[in-house]
Structure formats: structure tokens, C-alpha cells
Design a protein around this motif. Structure first.
Motif, PDB file in Angstrom:
ATOM      1  N   LEU A  68      23.706  23.586 -27.919  1.00  0.00           N
ATOM      2  CA  LEU A  68      25.154  23.687 -28.082  1.00  0.00           C
ATOM      3  C   LEU A  68      25.906  23.416 -26.781  1.00  0.00           C
ATOM      4  CD1 LEU A  68      25.439  26.780 -30.464  1.00  0.00           C
ATOM      5  CD2 LEU A  68      25.903  24.382 -31.005  1.00  0.00           C
ATOM      6  N   MET A  69      25.208  23.325 -25.664  1.00  0.00           N
ATOM      7  CA  MET A  69      25.830  22.924 -24.405  1.00  0.00           C
ATOM      8  C   MET A  69      25.941  21.408 -24.288  1.00  0.00           C
ATOM      9  SD  MET A  69      24.038  25.428 -21.620  1.00  0.00           S
ATOM     10  CE  MET A  69      24.451  27.169 -21.493  1.00  0.00           C
ATOM     11  N   GLY A  70      25.429  20.694 -25.278  1.00  0.00           N
ATOM     12  CA  GLY A  70      25.476  19.244 -25.229  1.00  0.00           C
ATOM     13  C   GLY A  70      24.351  18.632 -24.426  1.00  0.00           C
ATOM     14  N   VAL A  71      23.303  19.410 -24.167  1.00  0.00           N
ATOM     15  CA  VAL A  71      22.142  18.901 -23.433  1.00  0.00           C
ATOM     16  C   VAL A  71      21.379  17.923 -24.318  1.00  0.00           C
ATOM     17  CG1 VAL A  71      19.913  19.554 -22.407  1.00  0.00           C
ATOM     18  CG2 VAL A  71      21.938  20.980 -22.022  1.00  0.00           C
ATOM     19  N   PRO A  72      20.920  16.780 -23.784  1.00  0.00           N
ATOM     20  CA  PRO A  72      20.127  15.832 -24.578  1.00  0.00           C
ATOM     21  C   PRO A  72      18.921  16.534 -25.196  1.00  0.00           C
ATOM     22  CG  PRO A  72      20.734  14.848 -22.479  1.00  0.00           C
ATOM     23  CD  PRO A  72      21.151  16.281 -22.412  1.00  0.00           C
ATOM     24  N   PRO A  73      18.597  16.243 -26.446  1.00  0.00           N
ATOM     25  CA  PRO A  73      17.497  16.923 -27.134  1.00  0.00           C
ATOM     26  C   PRO A  73      16.186  16.952 -26.351  1.00  0.00           C
ATOM     27  CG  PRO A  73      18.730  15.589 -28.677  1.00  0.00           C
ATOM     28  CD  PRO A  73      19.298  15.288 -27.330  1.00  0.00           C
ATOM     29  N   VAL A  74      15.882  15.886 -25.607  1.00  0.00           N
ATOM     30  CA  VAL A  74      14.606  15.848 -24.878  1.00  0.00           C
ATOM     31  C   VAL A  74      14.589  16.843 -23.718  1.00  0.00           C
ATOM     32  CG1 VAL A  74      14.094  13.467 -25.483  1.00  0.00           C
ATOM     33  CG2 VAL A  74      15.441  13.946 -23.424  1.00  0.00           C
ATOM     34  N   LYS A  75      15.777  17.342 -23.298  1.00  0.00           N
ATOM     35  CA  LYS A  75      15.856  18.269 -22.163  1.00  0.00           C
ATOM     36  C   LYS A  75      16.186  19.704 -22.598  1.00  0.00           C
ATOM     37  CE  LYS A  75      15.111  15.358 -18.769  1.00  0.00           C
ATOM     38  NZ  LYS A  75      13.917  15.479 -17.893  1.00  0.00           N
ATOM     39  N   VAL A  76      16.427  19.893 -23.881  1.00  0.00           N
ATOM     40  CA  VAL A  76      16.838  21.216 -24.373  1.00  0.00           C
ATOM     41  C   VAL A  76      15.827  22.292 -24.017  1.00  0.00           C
ATOM     42  CG1 VAL A  76      17.068  22.590 -26.491  1.00  0.00           C
ATOM     43  CG2 VAL A  76      18.384  20.479 -26.213  1.00  0.00           C
ATOM     44  N   PHE A  77      14.556  22.053 -24.300  1.00  0.00           N
ATOM     45  CA  PHE A  77      13.532  23.064 -24.061  1.00  0.00           C
ATOM     46  C   PHE A  77      13.395  23.365 -22.562  1.00  0.00           C
ATOM     47  CE2 PHE A  77       9.222  24.889 -24.024  1.00  0.00           C
ATOM     48  CZ  PHE A  77       9.322  25.759 -25.092  1.00  0.00           C
ATOM     49  N   THR A  78      13.481  22.320 -21.726  1.00  0.00           N
ATOM     50  CA  THR A  78      13.381  22.500 -20.271  1.00  0.00           C
ATOM     51  C   THR A  78      14.518  23.366 -19.753  1.00  0.00           C
ATOM     52  OG1 THR A  78      12.302  20.356 -20.001  1.00  0.00           O
ATOM     53  CG2 THR A  78      13.318  21.306 -18.051  1.00  0.00           C
ATOM     54  N   VAL A  79      15.754  23.058 -20.184  1.00  0.00           N
ATOM     55  CA  VAL A  79      16.917  23.836 -19.758  1.00  0.00           C
ATOM     56  C   VAL A  79      16.801  25.280 -20.235  1.00  0.00           C
ATOM     57  CG1 VAL A  79      19.414  24.116 -20.121  1.00  0.00           C
ATOM     58  CG2 VAL A  79      18.476  21.870 -19.563  1.00  0.00           C
ATOM     59  N   ALA A  80      16.353  25.474 -21.473  1.00  0.00           N
ATOM     60  CA  ALA A  80      16.198  26.824 -22.021  1.00  0.00           C
ATOM     61  C   ALA A  80      15.162  27.630 -21.240  1.00  0.00           C
ATOM     62  CB  ALA A  80      15.794  26.738 -23.496  1.00  0.00           C
ATOM     63  N   GLN A  81      14.137  26.962 -20.715  1.00  0.00           N
ATOM     64  CA  GLN A  81      13.137  27.653 -19.885  1.00  0.00           C
ATOM     65  C   GLN A  81      13.768  28.256 -18.639  1.00  0.00           C
ATOM     66  OE1 GLN A  81      10.207  24.403 -19.533  1.00  0.00           O
ATOM     67  NE2 GLN A  81       8.684  25.791 -20.391  1.00  0.00           N
ATOM     68  N   PHE A  82      14.650  27.506 -17.991  1.00  0.00           N
ATOM     69  CA  PHE A  82      15.319  28.008 -16.792  1.00  0.00           C
ATOM     70  C   PHE A  82      16.242  29.186 -17.123  1.00  0.00           C
ATOM     71  CE2 PHE A  82      14.551  23.536 -15.317  1.00  0.00           C
ATOM     72  CZ  PHE A  82      13.647  23.878 -14.320  1.00  0.00           C
ATOM     73  N   MET A  83      16.878  29.125 -18.271  1.00  0.00           N
ATOM     74  CA  MET A  83      17.727  30.241 -18.706  1.00  0.00           C
ATOM     75  C   MET A  83      16.904  31.510 -18.888  1.00  0.00           C
ATOM     76  SD  MET A  83      20.100  28.422 -21.600  1.00  0.00           S
ATOM     77  CE  MET A  83      21.248  27.104 -21.204  1.00  0.00           C
ATOM     78  N   GLY A  84      15.791  31.364 -19.586  1.00  0.00           N
ATOM     79  CA  GLY A  84      14.921  32.512 -19.808  1.00  0.00           C
ATOM     80  C   GLY A  84      14.316  33.039 -18.534  1.00  0.00           C
ATOM     81  N   GLU A  85      13.967  32.124 -17.631  1.00  0.00           N
ATOM     82  CA  GLU A  85      13.382  32.533 -16.353  1.00  0.00           C
ATOM     83  C   GLU A  85      14.379  33.336 -15.536  1.00  0.00           C
ATOM     84  OE1 GLU A  85      10.358  30.363 -13.337  1.00  0.00           O
ATOM     85  OE2 GLU A  85      12.258  29.330 -13.647  1.00  0.00           O
TER      86      GLU A  85
ATOM     87  N   PHE B 116      17.402  33.214  -8.185  1.00  0.00           N
ATOM     88  CA  PHE B 116      16.719  32.519  -7.093  1.00  0.00           C
ATOM     89  C   PHE B 116      15.412  31.884  -7.571  1.00  0.00           C
ATOM     90  CE2 PHE B 116      19.355  34.675  -3.855  1.00  0.00           C
ATOM     91  CZ  PHE B 116      19.577  33.599  -3.006  1.00  0.00           C
ATOM     92  N   VAL B 117      14.669  32.599  -8.400  1.00  0.00           N
ATOM     93  CA  VAL B 117      13.425  32.059  -8.939  1.00  0.00           C
ATOM     94  C   VAL B 117      13.714  30.820  -9.773  1.00  0.00           C
ATOM     95  CG1 VAL B 117      11.487  32.497 -10.478  1.00  0.00           C
ATOM     96  CG2 VAL B 117      12.248  34.297  -8.927  1.00  0.00           C
ATOM     97  N   ALA B 118      14.716  30.935 -10.665  1.00  0.00           N
ATOM     98  CA  ALA B 118      15.051  29.812 -11.537  1.00  0.00           C
ATOM     99  C   ALA B 118      15.579  28.621 -10.734  1.00  0.00           C
ATOM    100  CB  ALA B 118      16.085  30.261 -12.574  1.00  0.00           C
ATOM    101  N   MET B 119      16.455  28.888  -9.760  1.00  0.00           N
ATOM    102  CA  MET B 119      16.993  27.796  -8.931  1.00  0.00           C
ATOM    103  C   MET B 119      15.896  27.128  -8.116  1.00  0.00           C
ATOM    104  SD  MET B 119      20.574  29.300  -7.435  1.00  0.00           S
ATOM    105  CE  MET B 119      21.904  29.833  -8.512  1.00  0.00           C
ATOM    106  N   GLY B 120      14.955  27.927  -7.614  1.00  0.00           N
ATOM    107  CA  GLY B 120      13.862  27.369  -6.840  1.00  0.00           C
ATOM    108  C   GLY B 120      13.016  26.406  -7.649  1.00  0.00           C
TER     109      GLY B 120
END
Length: 397
Positions: A293-310, A317-321
Motif C-alpha cells: 500500500l506504500m506503492g512499493v514495486p511488487p518485487v520489492k514488497v517482501f524486502t521492504v517489509a523485512q526491514f519494517m519487521g526488523e 540502527f539495525v535495520a538501517m545498517g
């Protein structure tokens, strides 16, 4: 289509906040509309106008200057370890916190930072129709951090209703502290770090106004002021600040080491059941709809969601690193939304820190009330981060 999804995402965020409201009849729709428009205007100015770009560049240059000043002291102590291409994370990102804490405490001692906070807080209160104290509190946490502001306003908070204390704790979930800005700006684009600061403050007022609405009488609509007796000696201030900065750097380092090790341990255990079963992937499943729903391309959705969960499970700091090395592989919109999302203290450990501070500063009745609303603390912080990311995402494609 991605732009439309981004707009739908904002509606979903407001809808979830409405479902979690303690008293829907008291929600001030006009105030919410004003605050949301303020977010849009601030984002447009900062990202789409020449003056906004100059402001961001000036503030960024200011923090880079602070980092350069910090490195002179760091190099004196660490020598060759503070030079070269492979500077340890602890030295390059965490050690500058010491001088940054000192610098802003000096500004506070001479009344410069309080004047800035009071001005912004007064303007915010007038524009948003929110209570003065809550507007000032949101501005203070934008600069000082949650624990510090709870401590310096404890006398007034102790006389306030439990609902107003809960609002302040919810505001604290969405803040950052200027002491860590330099670290953030070395890991992700400084533009999104600086954009998230005011957007989080306004977004936190939006979410608390929906999830915990109430009216404040004219007599109660006052702001705490420090007395002359609370001012300390200048050299006592800077000495205490250096020690505070050092402790903060060590605390962050300890948390990073501990959480990183804990994640590795949990992932090892989960890996016994399936080789792709990890904590990051579990959270990614939960956050994937929001990333979409943020408009992230489908191929990157899971990757972006991983950083959110992390970020939620550990800290930003862990997620940004982990995000920093892959930023060149992301499109502009994806970089903007995930970077903006990560700029806040909202995670499980912050909930514990706030509850611990409340227990130390206030009576059992107030502590029990806030503790019973723990889920609202976490939900409000997450919704603010989603809203900030989605608003920024509207302007970056």
C-alpha cells in the motif's frame, strides 16, 4: 497505479487508527484535516521547492559539520582506527553522539534550544487546535527524546489526567533524538531523515487525536516551565552531557550487539524447521500488505517489509545498517518510503523504556493505566511511521 495505492494506504492508516479510538465521538475532524494538510505542505516545500531544498541542505551541512568536529576528538583517542575506509561502526556512527549531546545541551543551557522548541510548539498548537502542552511535548520529543521530556515535565504530568499522560507516552513512541541524527545520516539519505522529523511530530498528534481524543479546559491548557533553581552550573552541564553521550553510545552498541546476536540465535532455531523460516521473514509476511500500500514495486514488497519487521523487533540502527548496502538497488520511491519509515524510535524495546520511565516517575494508578494501553503505544507508533512514509512517498517517484 502505485500512486493510487499510496493514497489508499493513507486512508487505511486513518481507518485503523479510528478502529483503535478510545472515544470516537470526541474526534475533532477539522483538527485532523488541518494537521494532514500541514504534513502535505511541509513535504511539498521540502521536496519540491528550491527553498525547501536549501533548508534541507543547510541542516544537513550543519550536522556534517558537527560530525567533523566530533571526529577530531575521536581521532585523538582512537588514532588510526578513526581513519581509512573501514572505520568500525562504533567509532564512525556511535562515538559522534558524545559531542552532539554536549552541543545541544549547551544550546539548552543558554536558552537557545528551548526558545526554538517554544516557538515551534506555540505555532503548532495554534495551527492544529491541539492542547498547548501536547503540542509543546510533541515538539520537545522531536528534539530531546522520550525519556528526557517525560522527566523534565513530570511535575505537570503528575497533575494531569491519565489520558493526557497516555497521549504523551504515545507521542514519545514516534520521536527521535537529535543526538542520533548524525548516525542516521551516515546510513541513509539525510533528506529523508530530516523530512521524517516534523512529519513524525505532526503524525503523532494526528494519531493521538484519533486514538485518544479528549477536551482540555482553558485552565488546564498551560505549559510547564523550568524554574531558575533547576539551572545547573555550565561546566557541570557539559561534563554530565559528555558522560550521558558516552553512556548512550555504549547502550546503543550493547543493544545492537545483543539484538543482532538474538536474531541470529532465533533464526538458527527457526532454521531447524525450514531453511527459509527466519524472524525477518515472519514479520515480512505481516508487514507486506502495508509495503504494498506504500506503492512499493511488487518485487520489492517482501524486502521492504523485512526491514519494517526488523526495526520493530530490534531497533532502527539495525535495520538501517542492513538497508544501507542495498540502497543503490532500490528505485527512488522505495528508498524514500522505507527510509522515512525507519526514522523513529518505535520498537518493542522503546515500549519497555517508556513503561519503565512511567513507573519510575509516577504513581501506581498512572503506571497501571498506561501499562494497560501498551498495545496502543505500539500501534500509534507504527501508524505514525506508516503515515510519514506514505506522505513522503506521494512526492517521490
Amino acid at each position: 497505479m502505485p500512486f493510487v495505492l499510496n493514497c489508499i494506504g493513507i486512508v487505511v492508516v486513518f481507518g485503523l487508527a479510528y478502529l483503535g479510538s478510545m472515544d470516537r465521538k470526541r474526534i475533532d475532524a477539522l483538527s485532523l484535516l488541518i494537521m494532514f494538510v500541514l504534513q502535505l505542505i511541509a513535504t511539498w516545500i521540502m521536496l519540491s521547492t528550491a527553498i525547501g531544498q536549501r533548508i534541507i541542505q543547510a541542516v544537513s551541512d550543519f550536522f556534517l559539520w558537527l560530525l567533523d568536529c566530533s571526529m577530531s576528538g575521536i581521532q585523538f583517542v582512537f588514532g588510526n582506527l578513526a581513519g581509512g575506509a573501514d572505520i568500525p561502526f562504533f567509532i564512525s556512527v556511535l562515538m559522534p553522539i558524545i559531542f552532539i549531546v554536549v552541543f545541544f545541551d549547551i544550546l539548552t543551557f543558554f536558552g537557545i534550544l528551548p526558545a526554538i522548541i517554544n516557538t515551534i510548539g506555540w505555532i503548532l498548537s495554534k495551527l492544529t487546535r491541539t492542547p498547548r502542552f501536547e503540542s509543546f511535548f510533541a515538539t520537545q520529543v522531536m528534539f530531546l527524546g522520550n525519556n528526557e521530556v517525560l522527566a523534565i515535565t513530570r511535575e505537570q504530568l503528575a497533575r494531569m489526567s491519565n489520558q493526557r499522560l497516555l497521549t504523551c507516552c504515545m507521542l514519545g513512541m514516534s520521536c527521535i533524538s537529535v543526538s542520533v541524527l548524525g548516525g542516521y545520516m551516515q546510513l541513509i539519505n539525510p533528506t529523508y531523515v530530516l523530512m521524517a522529523i516534523p512529519l513524525n511530530a505532526i503524525g503523532a498528534l494526528i494519531m493521538t487525536s484519533i486514538m485518544n481524543p479528549y477536551k482540555v479546559s482553558k485552565e488546564e491548557n498551560v505549559v510547564y516551565k523550568r524554574t531558575a533553581a533547576e539551572r545547573r552550573n555550565f561546566f557541570d552541564v557539559i561534563t554530565a552531557s559528555m558522560l550521558t553521550g558516552g553512556k548512550l553510545a555504549l547502550i546503543i552498541a550493547a543493544a545492537l550487539m545483543g539484538f543482532t546476536a538474538l536474531i541470529a540465535c532465533i533464526n538458527s532455531i527457526l532454521g531447524l524447521f525450514h531453511d527459509r523460516l527466519t524472524l525477518e521473514n515472519v514479520f515480512a509476511v505481516v508487514f507486506s500488505p502495508f509495503a504494498y500500500l506504500m506503492g512499493v514495486p511488487p518485487v520489492k514488497v517482501f524486502t521492504v517489509a523485512q526491514f519494517m519487521g526488523e526495526k520493530l523487533a530490534t531497533n532502527e540502527f539495525v535495520a538501517m545498517g542492513h538497508l544501507s548496502p542495498i540502497l543503490p538497488t532500490l528505485d527512488k520511491h522505495t528508498e524514500a518510503v522505507i527510509s522515512s519509515f525507519l526514522v523513529s524510535f518505535c520498537n518493542f524495546s522503546t515500549v519497555g523504556i517508556i513503561l519503565g520511565s512511567v513507573k519510575a516517575l509516577f504513581d501506581q494508578e498512572k503506571t497501571s493505566f498506561v501499562a494497560a494501553q501498551t498495545w496502543r503505544l505500539l500501534a500509534s507508533g507504527l501508524l505514525v511511521s506508516f503515515l510519514t512514509a506514505m506522505v513522503v512517498g506521494l512526492f517521490v517517484w
